[in-house]
Design an enzyme around this catalytic site. Structure first.
Site, PDB file in Angstrom:
ATOM      1  N   HIS A  28     -39.452   1.092 -24.155  1.00 26.00           N
ATOM      2  CA  HIS A  28     -40.347   1.902 -24.005  1.00 26.00           C
ATOM      3  C   HIS A  28     -40.479   2.701 -24.657  1.00 26.00           C
ATOM      4  CE1 HIS A  28     -40.431  -0.901 -20.155  1.00 26.00           C
ATOM      5  NE2 HIS A  28     -38.623  -1.339 -20.627  1.00 26.00           N
ATOM      6  N   GLU A  56     -36.132   4.079 -22.186  1.00 28.31           N
ATOM      7  CA  GLU A  56     -37.571   4.937 -22.420  1.00 28.31           C
ATOM      8  C   GLU A  56     -37.221   5.652 -24.105  1.00 28.31           C
ATOM      9  OE1 GLU A  56     -40.586   4.448 -21.161  1.00 28.31           O
ATOM     10  OE2 GLU A  56     -39.879   3.055 -19.221  1.00 28.31           O
ATOM     11  N   ASP A  96     -46.211  -0.542 -25.121  1.00 26.58           N
ATOM     12  CA  ASP A  96     -45.230  -0.727 -25.593  1.00 26.58           C
ATOM     13  C   ASP A  96     -44.520  -0.696 -26.083  1.00 26.58           C
ATOM     14  OD1 ASP A  96     -45.496  -0.667 -22.814  1.00 26.58           O
ATOM     15  OD2 ASP A  96     -43.314   0.907 -22.701  1.00 26.58           O
ATOM     16  N   HIS A 131     -41.484  -4.054 -24.548  1.00 24.41           N
ATOM     17  CA  HIS A 131     -42.160  -4.349 -23.381  1.00 24.41           C
ATOM     18  C   HIS A 131     -43.672  -5.123 -23.618  1.00 24.41           C
ATOM     19  CE1 HIS A 131     -43.589  -2.590 -18.793  1.00 24.41           C
ATOM     20  NE2 HIS A 131     -42.849  -3.519 -19.022  1.00 24.41           N
ATOM     21  N   THR A 168     -43.078   6.299 -23.255  1.00 25.40           N
ATOM     22  CA  THR A 168     -43.012   7.237 -21.744  1.00 25.40           C
ATOM     23  C   THR A 168     -44.319   6.898 -21.242  1.00 25.40           C
ATOM     24  OG1 THR A 168     -42.185   9.069 -22.633  1.00 25.40           O
ATOM     25  CG2 THR A 168     -40.210   8.185 -21.663  1.00 25.40           C
TER      26      THR A 168
END
Length: 235
Positions: free
Chosen positions: A34, A101, A149, A139, A36
């Site tokens: 991912h 992340e 993302d 993601h 953020t």
């Protein structure tokens, strides 16, 4: 009342604890990457550890721009990072995955120090948990109608050069007559309930571009990507 506030006991008080050795911890099968979309790593840490406007979210790991790695949830626990989505038939992705992340807003390249730390972490996680190195996705790949993302700036080719994820190896192969690109997309893991969204995610991942329709180069990429999968299916 005080007893009720003490938390859930490790064993049910209504039963006699007779432990069995025949169990294991949650076994992750997939790693989801991912960005953020926050202004700083401090802000991302706050969001991942508290409530926010969209509810509670978390991830197992967060990597800062300078490469520092934070762990927020134990590997054996189910972090709330993926949400609704599907990949290769997995519908509860949170239960089957580890979430990482990266401190990035999605509009700029990822720093080298950050990617170096990610590669070290991927080496550790895939080794310790026996996760196939190809099972590393974004993601957006699992939730293309909702997410974008880690986006088109993410260096998937660099990860593939280090042995992680999937990437078409040159030279790209021309598909034979009758090649079905949708079957190839499904074989890679994409959910085709919204084909335009799936193609957009595919373009971000494999071609670092926008677009919701497949072209001739996409077919070459897809055919090259699925050749190893067809080889694995042979008896």
């Amino acid at each position: 009342m005080l007893e009720a506030c003490a938390g859930i006991p490790p064993h049910n008080r209504l039963a006699t604890w007779v432990p069995s050795p025949n169990f294991n911890e949650r076994q992750p099968q997939l790693i989801v990457l991912h960005f953020t979309d926050e202004a700083s790593v401090a802000q991302a840490l706050h969001t991942l550890r508290t409530h926010n406007g969209e509810g509670r979210v978390s991830a197992h790991y967060l990597i800062g721009r300078q490469g520092h790695v934070y762990q927020l949830v134990a590997d054996t626990k189910r972090a709330w990072h993926a949400g609704a989505g599907r990949w290769s038939g997995i519908t509860d992705v949170n239960s089957a995955s580890l979430g990482i992340e990266l401190d990035n807003d999605g509009h700029e390249p990822f720093p080298r120090a950050q990617i170096d730390s990610l590669l070290r972490l991927l080496t550790d996680l895939t080794t310790r948990w026996g996760i196939p190195c190809t099972q590393i996705i974004g993601h957006e790949d699992l939730a293309p109608t909702r997410r974008d993302d880690p986006g088109p700036y993410f260096p998937w080719a660099q990860l593939a050069a280090a042995g992680f994820g999937r990437w078409p190896q040159a030279p790209l192969l021309n598909p034979p007559a009758g090649f079905d690109p949708w079957l190839a997309m499904a074989a890679l893991g994409y959910d085709l309930s919204d084909r335009s969204a799936a193609v957009r995610a595919f373009h971000h991942h494999f071609r670092a571009m926008q677009g919701e329709t497949l072209d001739a180069q996409d077919l070459r990429v897809l055919y090259t990507l699925v050749q190893p999968l067809e080889g694995q299916s042979q008896p």
